[in-house]
Design a protein around this motif. Structure first.
Motif, PDB file in Angstrom:
ATOM      1  N   GLU C 293       0.816  -1.220   0.000  1.00 47.24           N
ATOM      2  CA  GLU C 293       0.000   0.000   0.000  1.00 47.24           C
ATOM      3  C   GLU C 293       0.850   1.270   0.000  1.00 47.24           C
ATOM      4  O   GLU C 293       0.423   2.306  -0.491  1.00 47.24           O
ATOM      5  N   SER C 294       2.040   1.168   0.566  1.00 50.42           N
ATOM      6  CA  SER C 294       2.862   2.378   0.639  1.00 50.42           C
ATOM      7  C   SER C 294       3.769   2.548  -0.582  1.00 50.42           C
ATOM      8  O   SER C 294       4.586   3.458  -0.628  1.00 50.42           O
ATOM      9  N   LEU C 295       3.617   1.661  -1.566  1.00 46.59           N
ATOM     10  CA  LEU C 295       4.464   1.786  -2.763  1.00 46.59           C
ATOM     11  C   LEU C 295       4.108   3.044  -3.550  1.00 46.59           C
ATOM     12  O   LEU C 295       2.938   3.336  -3.765  1.00 46.59           O
ATOM     13  N   PRO C 296       5.105   3.768  -4.015  1.00 41.08           N
ATOM     14  CA  PRO C 296       4.800   4.905  -4.898  1.00 41.08           C
ATOM     15  C   PRO C 296       4.456   4.388  -6.302  1.00 41.08           C
ATOM     16  O   PRO C 296       4.667   3.218  -6.603  1.00 41.08           O
ATOM     17  N   GLU C 297       3.903   5.292  -7.149  1.00 41.58           N
ATOM     18  CA  GLU C 297       3.675   4.928  -8.546  1.00 41.58           C
ATOM     19  C   GLU C 297       5.047   4.729  -9.198  1.00 41.58           C
ATOM     20  O   GLU C 297       5.944   5.559  -9.025  1.00 41.58           O
ATOM     21  N   LEU C 298       5.207   3.639  -9.912  1.00 36.96           N
ATOM     22  CA  LEU C 298       6.530   3.316 -10.460  1.00 36.96           C
ATOM     23  C   LEU C 298       6.659   3.804 -11.909  1.00 36.96           C
ATOM     24  O   LEU C 298       5.666   4.141 -12.549  1.00 36.96           O
TER      25      LEU C 298
END
Lengths: 486, 95, 483
Positions: C293-298
Motif C-alpha cells: 500500500e505504501s508503494l509509490p507509482e513506479l
C-alpha cells in the motif's frame, strides 16, 4: 571456604563471616598452589579479581549487594572477556585479547560476581577429554591419571578441586554434562536459545549452548537465572521470560513420571555405572516417582548425525581464523594462499583440523545431500523421539556417560573418543535441556546421572536434581586432591 | 563412501589448511573411519522428512535500522597481526 | 551466418539503509578505512548477525515493484570461500530460498516500444570489503567499511538480445530502485554493480551457446561497450573455428575489451548451507500488504499515465518518468499551471538546457516547480509573450524575484495588446523607415513575406519585447499593404 557451595558462600558473605576479598585471596592461593598439577586454568586474572572483590565488598558495605555479589567464578576460555586473553584452547588465539565481553560475561559482572580467570578446554570445544588443548591436558582431581572429560574439562576440574565454587561451561555434544559427571559436580546444559551465544566463540552454532557447572543444582539455578534471557545480539536466543529457577527447587516429586530410555542402558554401558544410575533411580522411586521404560529409537544415529552437522558448521565458523584481522599469522608469508594455509596449519591442532576437513568434505559438491542434508533429516527424527517420549513422561533419566573417566592417553582413536558421547549428543541435536548430577563412584571415579526434560523445562530439571541432592550426599564428596592441612 | 587422498587434499585446499604428505595420509585414514560411521545415516528412510536446521521452530527477529556502533578501529586493530594506515595488510592480491 | 546474442544480468544493488544488514555499523560512503567496521563486520570470534528490518522491507518493496511473488519464508545460507575482503570466510546470502521470487521489468526501447524482461529472483546478501592495491611495500591493504552493507542481487532471465536492451534493463532497474528510494543508485560509488552473462547462437537456434560472465561492470556505458565487445569476440571466435569457453572475464574500459581472469578455474565449490546463526525469515501477509500500500507509482505506470492521460508523446513520457525527482518536478509544474504539454516543453526545454549548462541535478534547480508553474500560467494567459517568458525564467534562475509576476511587474514585461498603442508604434516605425517601406511596396507577395520580418523586429524593439507578436504582425500587414 573452598568446600562451600555458592549458596553457602553467598550466605556467609551476607552474614559478614568473611569478605569477598578474603574469599578471593583464599581461592587464588589454592589456584597458585594446586593448579600447577591440575592445569585447569589457562589464564588467572588475579589483579582484576581482587579489585572486583574490593568493589563487591564496598557495594555490600553500602547495602547494594545482590544475591551473587562478591561470589568468585571461573569462565571457560571460550567466552570473550574484554582485555583478557580469550584463547579457546588454541594456539590460533594464543595472543587474542578480546576487545569485547560476551553477553553472559557482562551479565555475570553486572550481578557482582568475580571472575578468577579462564579455564582450560579442548581446542575450540572439540573433544571429550580435554586432551586437545594447546595448553596441555587437564587432570581429574579425583584421580590424576584420569581425564576430567571435555570439552569444559578445566571448568569441571577447577570446581571439583575446590579452586572455585562454580564455573561457566559450554555444551555442544555433552561438553558440560560429561566433564561434570567425570569430576563429580553438577552441570546443566540449558535449552538451545535459553542463554545468549553472543561472545561465545562458535564451534557448531546450532548446537552450542552455555551453562553453569557447580557443586549443587541449587547453585546451577542461581547462576542460570543470571545468565539466561533474550539477547538482541543473538538471533537464536529466545524471547521468553526468565523465572527464578530456585522457586520450584523444593517442589515434591510425588507423582513424577520418569522415563528410562532403553537405548541408554544397552551394550557398551559399564555395569558399575549402570548400577550407580539404577540406585539413583531407586532414590526417586522412594520419593514417590514412577518409573517406566521408554524408547528413543533413533539413538544410535545421533553420533553419525552429529559428526556430520557439527564439523560442517565448524568448518565454516572457523574460516574467520585466517591470519588477517586477529589470531595466529605465519612468519613471512610468500603469498596470500601461503598466508592462509600456513597460518591455519600452524594455528589449529589435530582434532580441529580433522573436523574442518570432515565438515568441508561433507558440505562439498556431490556429498552435501548424502551427508549434510541426510543428517539434518535424521536430526528431525531424533528430536521427534524426545517429543514423543515427553508425551508420556516428565523427565528422562540415564547415565551421562557409558564409563567413568578414562585414563589420560587411553583413547588414541578419534572414533572411539566420539562414541563416548553416545548419551549426551542427541540432546544437543534436539535442543532440549539436560543436567548431570553426581550419583556415585566406580572405584574413585565419579558417575553422573543425566536428567533430561522438554524444551524450557529447566525449572523442573533443577527441582528433580535438587531433590536428589537433598536425599544423597554424592555432590558433597570431595577428592583427596587439594585437601590441605590448614 | 570411500575416501581418497585426493578428496582430503581437495578439502584441505578448500579449507586453506596446509597439509604435508604424512598428514594427508593420516587424515585419509581418520576421515575414512569417521565417514564410515556417518554412512550409517544412509540406511535410514528419510523420505518426506524435512531437514532440521535449528532445534527450535523459531523465526528470525528483525532489528530496527539504526546506527548503534561507533568507531572502535584502534581497539579492534590492537589484536591484528599487520596493519598500516588503518588498513589490514595481506600479501599482494593479484586480480 | 546470422547470429543472435543472449544476455542475462545479475545486478547488485546496495540498499539505502542507515546501518548494515547484520550489524549496527554505519553504511555511509567515504569514511576513513575500517572506521565503520564493527565487531560483527570484522567477524571477531563470538559475534553474531541480527537482520536489519529496513533491508527486508526494501527487498520486499522491490519485489512488489516488479510484480514478483514474495515467498512467505526466505532463508540465509553461507557461501564459503576465502578472500581477504571477506572477513568471516563466508558470505551470508540466500541461495535456495530468496526473499523475492519471479517477477518482470518493463524496459523502454529506442523505437518507442517496450519489452518485458523476466526476473528469475532477487536475494539479500552482505557486501564484501575492499582491497586497496596501493603501495604498502608490496602488500595489499584491506578496508572493511563496506563489509556487511546490504545488497539486493537481482538475477534476470537471459531475455535480452543486445547491448542496448541490457542497458535499457539496467536503466529500468535503476529507475525502479531510485523511485522506491531503496538505493541511491550511485553507480560511481558502486551502489549498482553488474555481472553480465553473454552467449551467442545462430539465429533461430533453440539451444543456448556457451556463456561467458563479465564481472563487475559499473556504468551504463561500460555495460553497453563490454557486451558489444563480447558479442563481437564470441562471433569472431566461432567463425574462426574456435569455441567459447565458460569463464569469468573482466572488462577493461581503457582498452575497451574483455579479458579472461586468470584461469585458476579450480572450479569453486562454495559449500552453501543454511546459516545456523540466522533463523528463517517469515513475512506475514499484513506486513507485505502494508508495504504494497505504501508503494509509490513506479516508472512504467507513470510513463503510461503521462502518455494516455496527459497526452504527452511517448518520448516525452519516457524522459519525464525516467527518474522520480524529474517526474515529481514535472507533475508539480503541471499541477500549478494546469497545462501538461506546456509544462513538459518547459521542463525538457528551457529548464533541462539550463540545468545541463550548469551541470545541476533537477533536485538542485534554482527555479522551483511552483515558480516555473507560475511563469507558464502567465504564458498561457498571454500576460507575457514567449520572448519575455525566457527573460523571466532567467531572472527566476538568477534569483531576481520570488515569482514570475513579481519579475514581470518589475521589468515591465507585460505584453502590450492595446491595438491603439501598437498602431502608434507601427506608425512611428513606418515613418522612420521610408526606404524599407518603398522596397516593400515594390516587392511581390512572396518577397513581402520575408521583408515584413524587419518591421516586426523594429516594432518589438520599440515595445521592449512586450508587444503581442501576432497582433504586431497582423496590424503591420494591414498598414503596409495600404502604404
Amino acid at each position: 571456604m573452598h568446600d562451600k557451595t555458592l549458596t553457602e558462600l553467598a550466605a556467609a558473605l551476607a552474614a559478614g563471616e568473611f569478605s569477598s576479598r578474603e574469599l578471593t585471596e583464599s581461592l587464588l592461593g589454592r589456584i597458585e598452589r594446586l593448579d600447577g598439577e591440575l592445569n585447569s586454568f589457562i589464564t588467572v586474572t588475579a589483579d582484576q579479581a581482587l579489585s572486583a572483590a574490593d568493589a563487591a565488598d564496598a557495594a555490600r558495605a553500602k547495602g547494594d549487594a545482590g544475591p551473587l555479589t562478591g561470589l568468585p567464578l571461573a569462565l571457560k576460555d571460550i567466552f570473550c572477556t574484554q582485555g583478557v586473553r580469550t584463547s579457546c584452547g588454541s594456539k590460533m588465539l594464543d595472543t587474542f585479547v578480546s576487545p569485547y565481553d560476551a553477553t553472559v560475561v557482562e551479565k555475570l559482572a553486572a550481578a557482582g560476581t568475580i571472575s578468577l580467570g579462564k579455564t582450560n578446554m579442548d581446542e575450540f570445544a572439540m573433544g571429550s577429554s580435554n586432551e586437545n588443548s594447546f595448553y596441555g591436558p587437564v587432570k581429574n582431581p579425583w584421580d590424576l591419571s584420569a581425564v576430567p572429560g571435555g570439552s569444559s574439562g578445566g571448568s569441571a576440574a577447577a570446581v571439583a578441586a575446590g579452586l572455585v565454587p562454580a564455573a561457566l561451561g559450554t555444551d555442544t555434544g555433552g561438553s558440560i554434562r560429561q566433564p561434570a559427571a567425570f569430576c563429580g559436580i553438577t552441570g546443566l546444559k540449558p535449552t538451545y536459545g535459553r542463554v545468549s551465544r553472543y561472545g561465545m566463540v562458535a564451534y557448531a552454532s546450532s548446537l552450542d549452548q552455555a551453562g553453569p557447572m557447580a557443586r549443587s543444582a541449587e547453585d546451577c539455578a542461581l547462576l542460570l537465572g543470571t545468565i539466561a534471557g533474550h539477547d538482541l545480539r543473538d538471533s537464536t536466543s529466545v524471547a521468553r521470560g526468565v523465572p527464578d529457577y530456585r522457586d520450584e527447587l523444593e517442589a515434591s516429586l510425588s507423582g513424577l513420571k520418569i522415563g528410562l530410555p532403553k537405548e541408554y542402558f544397552g551394550d557398551g554401558l559399564d555395569p558399575e555405572v549402570e548400577t550407580a544410575v539404577r540406585d539413583a533411580i531407586k532414590v526417586y522411586e522412594s520419593m514417590g516417582a514412577s518409573i517406566r521404560e521408554v524408547s528413543l529409537p533413533h539413538t544410535d544415529l545421533a553420533i553419525p548425525a552429529y559428526y556430520v552437522i557439527a564439523p560442517a558448521e565448524a568448518s565454516s565458523n572457523l574460516s574467520r581464523y585466517d591470519g588477517v584481522r586477529f589470531g595466529h599469522r605465519c612468519e613471512n608469508p610468500a603469498d596470500l594462499i601461503d598466508l592462509y594455509k600456513r597460518s591455519r596449519a600452524e594455528g589449529f591442532g589435530e582434532e580441529v583440523k580433522r573436523r574442518i576437513l570432515i565438515g568441508t568434505h561433507t558440505l562439498s559438491e556431490g556429498f552435501f545431500d548424502a551427508y549434510y542434508k541426510k543428517a539434518q533429516q535424521v536430526r528431525r527424527l531424533i528430536r521427534q523421539d524426545f517429543l514423543d517420549a515427553f508425551e508420556d513422561v516428565d523427565v528422562l533419566m540415564g547415565p551421562a556417560s557409558p564409563t567413568p573417566a578414562f585414563d589420560l592417553g587411553a583413547k588414541k582413536d578419534p572414533v572411539s573418543m566420539y562414541l563416548q558421547d553416545i548419551y549426551t549428543i542427541a540432546i544437543n541435536l534436539a535442543g532440549i535441556p539436560g543436567i548431570s548430577v553426581p550419583a556415585g563412584f566406580v572405584g574413585n571415579r565419579p558417575v553422573g546421572l543425566q536428567i533430561l526434560g522438554p524444551h524450557f523445562a529447566e525449572q523442573q530439571l533443577l527441582n528433580v536434581a535438587h531433590q536428589f541432592q537433598q536425599a544423597t550426599d554424592w555432590h558433597r564428596r570431595q577428592p583427596a586432591f587439594g585437601k590441605e592441612n590448614a | 563412501m570411500a575416501l581418497e587422498q585426493e578428496d582430503v587434499r581437495r578439502a584441505a585446499h578448500l579449507a586453506r589448511l596446509g597439509l604435508n604428505d604424512d598428514e594427508a595420509e593420516r587424515y585419509v585414514d581418520d576421515l575414512s573411519r569417521i565417514l564410515e560411521m556417518a554412512d550409517r545415516l544412509q540406511a535410514v528412510d528419510t523420505q518426506g522428512v524435512a531437514p532440521l536446521a535449528h532445534p527450535l521452530d523459531a523465526t528470525q527477529r528483525l532489528r530496527a535500522d539504526e546506527v548503534t556502533e561507533a568507531n572502535q578501529r584502534e581497539r579492534f586493530q590492537r589484536c591484528a597481526p599487520a596493519v598500516e594506515n588503518g588498513l589490514y595488510l595481506v600479501p599482494r592480491v593479484v586480480e | 551466418m546470422q547470429w543472435e546474442a543472449v544476455i542475462g544480468l545479475e545486478v547488485h544493488v546496495q540498499l539505502a539503509t542507515q546501518s548494515k544488514i547484520f550489524s549496527g555499523a554505519s553504511t555511509a560512503f567515504g569514511a576513513e578505512p575500517n572506521t565503520q567496521a564493527c565487531a560483527v563486520d570484522l567477524g571477531l570470534p563470538g559475534v553474531l548477525p541480527v537482520l536489519n528490518e529496513a533491508a527486508v522491507a526494501m527487498a520486499v518493496q522491490f519485489g512488489l515493484g516488479i510484480n514478483a511473488e514474495i515467498p512467505e519464508t526466505s532463508i540465509f545460507d553461507r557461501k564459503n570461500y576465502f578472500y581477504p575482503d571477506l572477513p568471516k570466510g563466508y558470505q551470508t546470502s540466500q541461495m535456495y530460498h530468496p526473499i523475492v521470487g519471479p517477477g518482470e521489468v518493463e524496459i523502454a526501447l529506442d523505437d518507442g516500444t517496450t519489452k518485458r524482461v523476466r526476473v528469475h529472483h532477487a536475494h539479500l546478501e552482505e557486501d564484501a570489503g575492499k582491497s586497496l592495491h596501493e603501495d604498502f611495500h608490496g602488500m595489499t591493504g584491506i578496508d572493511l567499511n563496506r563489509a556487511g552493507t546490504p545488497l539486493l542481487e537481482i538475477v534476470s532471465e537471459p531475455d535480452m538480445g543486445s547491448a542496448k536492451e541490457a542497458v535499457a534493463y539496467i536503466k529500468a532497474l535503476h529507475s525502479i530502485v531510485t523511485y522506491l528510494g531503496i538505493s541511491d543508485g550511485n553507480m560511481a560509488e558502486g551502489s549498482m554493480r553488474c555481472d553480465v552473462n553473454v552467449s551467442v547462437r545462430p539465429k533461430g537456434q533453440e539451444t543456448l551457446g556457451t556463456r561467458a560472465e563479465i564481472k563487475n561492470v559499473n556504468s551504463f556505458r561500460f555495460v553497453e561497450k563490454a557486451i558489444a565487445y563480447e558479442i563481437e569476440r564470441q562471433i569472431e571466435l566461432i567463425e574462426d573455428g574456435g569455441k567459447v569457453v565458460q569463464e569469468t572475464r573482466l572488462y577493461d574500459p581503457e582498452a575497451d575489451e574483455t579479458r579472461s581472469m586468470r584461469t585458476k578455474e579450480e572450479a569453486n565449490d562454495y559449500r552453501y548451507f543454511p546459516c545456523p546463526d540466522l533463523l528463517p525469515v517469515v513475512l506475514d501477509q499484513a506486513y507485505v500488504e502494508h508495504l504494497r500500500e505504501s508503494l509509490p507509482e513506479l516508472p512504467a505506470e507513470k510513463r503510461a499515465r503521462f502518455e494516455n492521460e496527459l497526452g504527452l508523446s511517448a518520448y516525452d513520457a519516457s524522459i519525464l518518468s525516467s527518474t522520480r525527482p524529474m517526474a515529481e518536478y514535472f507533475e508539480a509544474v503541471k499541477d500549478s499551471c494546469n497545462d501538461a504539454k506546456l509544462a513538459a516543453n518547459w521542463v525538457q526545454g528551457e529548464l533541462a538546457g539550463q540545468l545541463n549548462r550548469e551541470n545541476l541535478d533537477i533536485v538542485d534547480s534554482p527555479v522551483s516547480a511552483a515558480q516555473l508553474g507560475g511563469l507558464i500560467c502567465r504564458v498561457s494567459d498571454e500576460t507575457i509573450n514567449g520572448k519575455a517568458a525566457k527573460q523571466v525564467f532567467m531572472a527566476l534562475w538568477n534569483g531576481e524575484g520570488a515569482t514570475a509576476d513579481e519579475i514581470i511587474e518589475a521589468k515591465g514585461l507585460k505584453q502590450v495588446t492595446d491595438t491603439g498603442a501598437i498602431e502608434a508604434m507601427i506608425d512611428q516605425v513606418i515613418a522612420d523607415s521610408p526606404v524599407q517601406v518603398a522596397q516593400y511596396v515594390e516587392a511581390d507577395e512572396a518577397k513581402r513575406g520575408k521583408m515584413i520580418g524587419y518591421f516586426v523586429g523594429q516594432v518589438m524593439k520599440a515595445s521592449r519585447g512586450t508587444a503581442n507578436p501576432q497582433q504586431v504582425n497582423a496590424l503591420l500587414k494591414q498598414k503596409l499593404d495600404q502604404a
